[in-house]
Write an enzyme that holds these catalytic residues in place. Structure first.
Site, mmCIF file in Angstrom:
data_model
loop_
_atom_site.group_PDB
_atom_site.id
_atom_site.type_symbol
_atom_site.label_atom_id
_atom_site.label_comp_id
_atom_site.label_asym_id
_atom_site.label_seq_id
_atom_site.Cartn_x
_atom_site.Cartn_y
_atom_site.Cartn_z
ATOM 1 N N HIS A 1 0.849 -1.197 0.000
ATOM 2 C CA HIS A 1 0.000 0.000 0.000
ATOM 3 C C HIS A 1 0.884 1.247 0.000
ATOM 4 C CE1 HIS A 1 -2.990 2.987 0.930
ATOM 5 N NE2 HIS A 1 -2.357 3.304 2.056
ATOM 6 N N ASP B 1 7.842 20.438 -27.222
ATOM 7 C CA ASP B 1 7.990 19.136 -26.566
ATOM 8 C C ASP B 1 9.011 19.291 -25.455
ATOM 9 O OD1 ASP B 1 7.870 16.388 -25.926
ATOM 10 O OD2 ASP B 1 7.477 15.884 -28.012
ATOM 11 N N TRP C 1 7.384 0.142 3.565
ATOM 12 C CA TRP C 1 7.848 0.905 2.390
ATOM 13 C C TRP C 1 9.247 1.435 2.621
ATOM 14 C CZ3 TRP C 1 9.217 5.976 1.038
ATOM 15 C CH2 TRP C 1 9.161 6.908 2.071
ATOM 16 N N SER D 1 13.738 5.358 -13.709
ATOM 17 C CA SER D 1 12.688 6.078 -14.427
ATOM 18 C C SER D 1 12.591 7.521 -13.930
ATOM 19 C CB SER D 1 11.360 5.348 -14.230
ATOM 20 O OG SER D 1 10.283 6.191 -14.471
ATOM 21 N N SER D 2 12.575 7.689 -12.598
ATOM 22 C CA SER D 2 12.431 9.042 -12.044
ATOM 23 C C SER D 2 13.634 9.909 -12.383
ATOM 24 C CB SER D 2 12.290 8.987 -10.526
ATOM 25 O OG SER D 2 11.150 8.267 -10.183
ATOM 26 N N HIS E 1 13.208 12.005 3.261
ATOM 27 C CA HIS E 1 12.544 13.269 3.557
ATOM 28 C C HIS E 1 12.386 14.170 2.334
ATOM 29 C CE1 HIS E 1 10.228 15.519 6.267
ATOM 30 N NE2 HIS E 1 10.601 16.546 5.556
ATOM 31 N N GLU F 1 11.920 13.103 -0.420
ATOM 32 C CA GLU F 1 10.853 12.396 -1.130
ATOM 33 C C GLU F 1 9.467 12.923 -0.737
ATOM 34 O OE1 GLU F 1 10.727 10.178 -3.509
ATOM 35 O OE2 GLU F 1 8.651 9.512 -3.342
ATOM 36 N N TYR G 1 8.690 15.878 -0.006
ATOM 37 C CA TYR G 1 8.462 17.129 -0.739
ATOM 38 C C TYR G 1 8.288 16.860 -2.232
ATOM 39 C CZ TYR G 1 9.409 19.174 3.693
ATOM 40 O OH TYR G 1 9.318 19.475 5.021
ATOM 41 N N SER H 1 -1.780 26.291 -6.984
ATOM 42 C CA SER H 1 -1.381 27.664 -7.283
ATOM 43 C C SER H 1 -1.809 28.097 -8.689
ATOM 44 C CB SER H 1 0.139 27.833 -7.140
ATOM 45 O OG SER H 1 0.556 27.432 -5.875
ATOM 46 N N HIS I 1 14.733 13.668 11.747
ATOM 47 C CA HIS I 1 13.552 13.759 12.623
ATOM 48 C C HIS I 1 12.669 12.521 12.480
ATOM 49 C CE1 HIS I 1 11.231 16.101 9.282
ATOM 50 N NE2 HIS I 1 10.984 14.828 9.186
ATOM 51 N N HIS I 2 12.985 11.684 11.497
ATOM 52 C CA HIS I 2 12.282 10.394 11.412
ATOM 53 C C HIS I 2 12.875 9.402 12.398
ATOM 54 C CE1 HIS I 2 9.999 11.288 7.704
ATOM 55 N NE2 HIS I 2 11.001 12.108 7.480
ATOM 56 N N THR J 1 6.507 26.499 4.399
ATOM 57 C CA THR J 1 5.303 25.751 4.068
ATOM 58 C C THR J 1 4.071 26.527 4.519
ATOM 59 O OG1 THR J 1 6.665 23.842 4.592
ATOM 60 C CG2 THR J 1 4.370 23.424 4.101
ATOM 61 N N LYS K 1 3.058 29.541 2.311
ATOM 62 C CA LYS K 1 2.265 29.235 1.116
ATOM 63 C C LYS K 1 0.777 29.198 1.444
ATOM 64 C CE LYS K 1 5.586 26.356 -1.290
ATOM 65 N NZ LYS K 1 5.716 26.911 -2.610
ATOM 66 N N ARG L 1 1.565 1.292 14.851
ATOM 67 C CA ARG L 1 1.403 1.054 13.412
ATOM 68 C C ARG L 1 1.734 -0.390 13.104
ATOM 69 N NH1 ARG L 1 5.392 5.301 10.611
ATOM 70 N NH2 ARG L 1 4.623 4.351 8.705
#
Lengths: 631, 106, 219
Positions: free
Chosen positions: A73, A102, A137, A167-168, A251, A253, A255, A266, A300-301, A326, A329, A448
């Site tokens: 998931h 293009d 994950w 790919s990314s 982290h 990731e 964002y 926006s 912080h994780h 953040t 915005k 969890r």
């Protein structure tokens, strides 16, 4: 407006033309369809999880299958749904927003898509054979090393992520080059639409974060296949190595997942408030700020692992600091709506939904930044509530808003506003029903990743509410699917400027012709179309005034509408050739990684044959690709 | 009209053959010096590591500035390289600090 | 119609910055590679001195049976291979200059203008470096250090192996350019092809400069 505009203006049709396409708009559409499919799939996995947890002591699925379900998931939603949904918009929108025909490397773009779709399939299929990845994950090593996870499950995860990373990365190099180098004349950086800006920041995050996970995964792969010691505690390895490397990637990731949605709202908010974005510069700079600070908050994780007071303090401070750009915005978006003539379309509702829900998730995020608070919250459902508020309430709401907003541009027809409104309210209610109670079950200590729990711990009601909410969420997504498919055929026909928006993509027909712009536009401000149609809205923002007169006719929408019916050949615009080489290269790459799986069963010869065979095919295709002309 | 002024060819000043020779000479001399001090008692002093880091950073910079002609090239390339380099060096230092400090002594 | 529109039609390869797409992409790629090698080097440094059993990079080690293992790293040999790689960067810039200045006085028909020679020399020096690395790896294995032995073995072979893989890719790239040069001759128009290869090659060289100091010279 011409009613024939809804006829797809693609000059080629048929399935082969889709397989060999290098058109960024068609690749964007492919990304959209594929990612929506994976989004449904990940949603169904969540459905099973919540079914299992609806009541105490349930055994709908086994503990082992439950591990696979929560792992897949998370992995599916992050790598196969949200990132590619963002990629769908990068592909479709960036060239249109910057006035290009293009992307910089059209064939590389096709390659990125095919690697994604094959890699996604590679990761998703094992769940039908009970061998899906089961390590979360985040795949914490040493749990994911061979002694503790001996099955093929983790191998699929390691290989799958490596493939998706390629790919990314390929896509990110492409978009960096596109945004730097393919902007139309006059499109300075500070005139770029905010979606393009946020995408630009995201591409740098991708390019800098993915190499780190690549290396962490290489270590894990070597540990599993070649007996190295990177995560081998008995050999003196540090159990925190994986966690640090993973979160140095992980982290940025988050964002990567949220900034494209910020970009989409926006675009939506100014259009439906009929006002330019409030504080464009501040939105752009805070986006860049988030990108930089995003690399300085990863630990912080890991407050719970005991890094010591100094490290905890530093990372707590940087985490609180990143809350500022953040939060800025959020205020910009609210101020954009302030005093505007607001139209509550479905897209606008989702955009406002993002502001509300992301704020809740953002606030619980700032709560985690304090190590003492985090020690209570970590690994509980409170954290699950937090990241679903930012990822569902943020990314997914923003992406849904983006789909309602850009559907007319992509297909030439509007989605149903009635169904869209139903979809929004069902999603909004169901989302809160699902995730809000998790704050409570988490605070009451529910960990969890547990596959079931005993009654009488105060979690029962909250879990039941969450599960009911998930059922409703699945139903509301079905409303979306019906709307999406039905509107394709019978939606109201959309003109080029479907919503009265101000940016370049709305100056061309819907759907755009193969070549996008018959004439490359000359850009004089942030909202060129409003300069033309609603000069009163843009009078207060940056312009190069002398340009306005010269440009007005270059922007005249009717001119473009008319030219949209001509083919590229008639207009003398060179178009890239279709080619199947990116698909072959992608297939060879996936086979190359897939072959390594045979190492697991000690079939060394088979593994090497497949891997070296497909590596040669890959290199051969690459040579053929690079030596054949683009257009 | 642009934030990046388009670079005309004549602005594309390149280092010359003379410079290449000097660069190669310096790279060789620094490397020889590095290896030489590795075999001297200086190696045991606290200045050895900082000196080596400075020397290799110098070599790094020389190659990037002259051989990769970043000194003469568009400022965009400087940004594309130095931005990631700064993030990489900071991350390396942070990781190194995190792992050399133990909250709980082993 | 704006005058810029007409301009765009004249140049089929118009870019906003006037720079070639491929060069922008290769610099973005090099930036990304900084993070790749940062991860590898960080891991090597984090695990330095953490191996439970030898052999070690700079110190001798006696195993429980009394067998003495020499310090693994061979500074004289690696200094030579480092010199080889540094010189390959010199001939690489000569190759680029030869292609860029084709037909100009001082380059036409001279040694300096012989791009084939310089490309071949770069590839040959790269291959020599790889030869040194192969020799180094095999001798380490003979001395008792494999990728399985300890943390030093795992992180050392992976770090230098990744660098070696980059050099290998670079040699193949150089040989491709060389074959194009032999087949049809590289002209100043093709300078960009050589330039992006050179940028990659120098970057791989620069990474080695860091590795040589951090891995080999610092205890």
């Amino acid at each position: 407006m011409a009613t024939t505009a809804a006829t797809p203006s693609y000059e080629q049709t048929g399935i082969w033309s889709w397989i060999t396409t290098v058109d960024h708009k068609r690749i964007g559409a492919l990304y959209l369809y594929t990612a929506l499919f994976f989004f449904m799939f990940g949603g169904l996995e969540a459905g099973v999880i919540r079914w299992q947890l609806a009541q105490p002591n349930q055994h709908i699925v086994s503990a082992e299958l439950y591990n696979q379900l929560f792992t897949m998931h998370g992995t599916t939603m992050i790598f196969l749904a949200v990132m590619p949904l963002s990629a769908a918009f990068f592909n479709f929108l960036i060239p249109l927003q910057i006035g290009a025909r293009d992307v910089a490397f059209p064939r590389l773009n096709a390659f990125s898509y095919w690697v994604y779709v094959l890699g996604g399939t590679f990761m998703t299929l094992p769940i039908f054979f009970n061998t899906a990845p089961n390590g979360g994950w985040f795949g914490y090593a040493p749990l994911t090393t061979l002694p503790f996870s001996s099955g093929l499950n983790i191998d699929f995860w390691v290989m799958g992520l490596q493939i998706l990373g390629i790919s990314s990365l390929a896509a990110a190099f492409n978009f960096i080059t596109t945004i730097i180098n393919m902007r139309a004349p006059g499109m300075t950086l500070m005139r770029m639409p905010v979606f393009t800006w946020m995408s630009f920041v995201v591409q740098f995050l991708l390019v800098l974060a993915f190499p780190v996970i690549t290396i962490a995964l290489v270590f894990l792969l070597f540990d599993r296949f070649f007996g190295t010691n990177f995560y081998e505690i008995a050999a003196g390895a540090d159990p925190l190595l994986w966690q640090h490397l993973f979160w140095v990637f992980g982290h940025p990731e988050v964002y990567i997942l949220i900034l494209p949605a910020f970009g989409l709202v926006s675009e939506i908010l100014p259009t439906f408030s009929r006002k330019p974005l409030f504080g464009y510069n501040v939105v752009v700079y805070s986006g860049i700020m988030i990108g930089f600070l995003g690399f300085g908050v990863w630990a912080h994780h890991m407050f719970a692992v005991g890094m010591g007071a100094t490290a905890d303090t530093i990372f707590a401070l940087t985490t609180m600091l990143i809350g500022i750009p953040t939060g800025v915005k959020i205020f910009n978006w609210i101020a954009t709506m302030w005093g505007g003539q607001i139209r509550f379309t479905a897209a606008m509702k989702f955009a406002i939904g993002l502001i509300a829900l992301f704020t809740i998730g953002g606030i619980s995020g700032v709560m985690h930044s304090s190590p003492p608070a985090d020690l209570q919250q970590t690994d509980t459902y409170f954290v699950v509530a937090h990241f679903h508020y930012v990822l569902f309430g943020g990314s997914i709401m923003g992406i849904f808003g983006g789909i309602y907003f850009y559907y007319p541009k992509i297909t030439g027809r509007y989605m149903s506003e009635v169904l869209g409104t139903w979809h929004f309210w069902c999603t909004f209610i169901a989302m809160n029903l699902t995730f809000f109670p998790m704050h409570f079950s988490g605070m009451l200590g529910m960990p969890r990743r547990i596959y079931t729990y005993d009654a009488g711990q105060g979690w029962d009601t909250f879990n039941l509410i969450s599960s009911i909410g998930t059922g409703l969420l699945i139903l509301s997504t079905l409303i979306f699917v019906v709307n999406f498919l039905k509107s394709r055929k019978s939606g109201e026909v959309a003109p080029g400027d479907a919503w009265g928006a101000g940016t370049l993509e709305w100056t061309i027909p819907s759907p755009p012709p193969d070549y996008n712009f018959a004439e490359i536009p000359f850009v004089t401000s942030r909202y060129p179309l409003w300069d033309l149609k609603h000069p009163e809205r843009t009078s207060g923002i940056a312009h190069s005034a002398p340009d306005v007169m010269t440009i007005t006719d270059a922007h005249a929408t009717p001119v473009h509408e008319e030219m949209g019916h001509k083919t590229a050949a008639e207009l003398g615009i060179p178009m890239p050739f279709n080619t199947v080489k990116p698909l072959i290269a992608a297939a060879a790459l996936v086979a190359m990684f897939g072959g390594l799986l045979f190492m697991h069963t000690n079939q060394f010869a088979v593994a090497m044959t497949i891997t070296i065979g497909s590596a040669s095919l890959f290199v051969g295709t690459l040579y053929a690709w690079l030596t054949s002309p683009l257009e | 009209m642009n934030d990046h002024a388009p670079h005309a060819d004549h602005a594309h000043e390149h280092p010359t053959w003379k410079q290449y020779k000097w660069v190669a000479l310096w790279l060789t001399l620094i490397t020889v010096f590095e290896v030489w001090i590795y075999y001297t008692p200086f190696k045991e002093t606290p200045y050895y590591i900082p000196l080596l880091l400075v020397l290799s950073a110098t070599k790094f910079a020389i190659v990037v500035l002259f051989y990769m002609h970043l000194k003469y090239d568009h400022k965009l390339f400087k940004a594309l390289f130095t931005g990631p380099l700064i993030i990489a060096v900071c991350t390396l230092l942070a990781l190194f600090a995190l792992f050399s400090h133990r909250a709980i002594p082993q | 119609m704006a005058s810029a529109v007409a301009e765009v039609h004249e140049h089929t390869h118009y870019t906003t910055t006037g720079l070639d797409n491929r060069k922008v992409a290769i610099w973005a790629f090099i930036g990304s590679e900084c993070m790749l090698f940062m991860s590898l080097i960080s891991t090597y440094l984090i695990y330095k001195g953490k191996s439970i059993v030898g052999p070690f990079p700079h110190e001798a080690w006696t195993d429980p049976s009394g067998h003495v293992f020499k310090p693994i790293l061979n500074i004289p040999v690696t200094s030579q291979s480092t010199f080889v790689l540094l010189m390959s960067s010199l001939v690489m810039v000569l190759a680029l200059a030869a292609v860029e200045n084709r037909g100009k006085p001082g380059y036409q028909g001279t040694l300096l203008g012989n791009s084939k020679l310089w490309l071949a020399a770069t590839a040959a020096l790269g291959a020599t470096f790889l030869g040194y690395q192969a020799y180094e790896f095999t001798s380490f294995v003979h001395e008792g250090l494999t990728i399985h032995t300890n943390l030093f073995g795992s992180s050392f072979f992976t770090l230098t192996g990744f660098h070696g893989a980059h050099v290998t890719a670079g040699v193949l790239w150089l040989l491709t350019l060389l074959s194009i040069d032999i087949k049809r001759g590289l002209t100043p128009k093709d300078a960009l092809l050589v330039d992006i290869c050179a940028l990659y090659w120098h970057f791989v060289d620069v990474v080695w400069i860091a590795i040589f100091t951090l891995v080999y010279l610092i205890k």
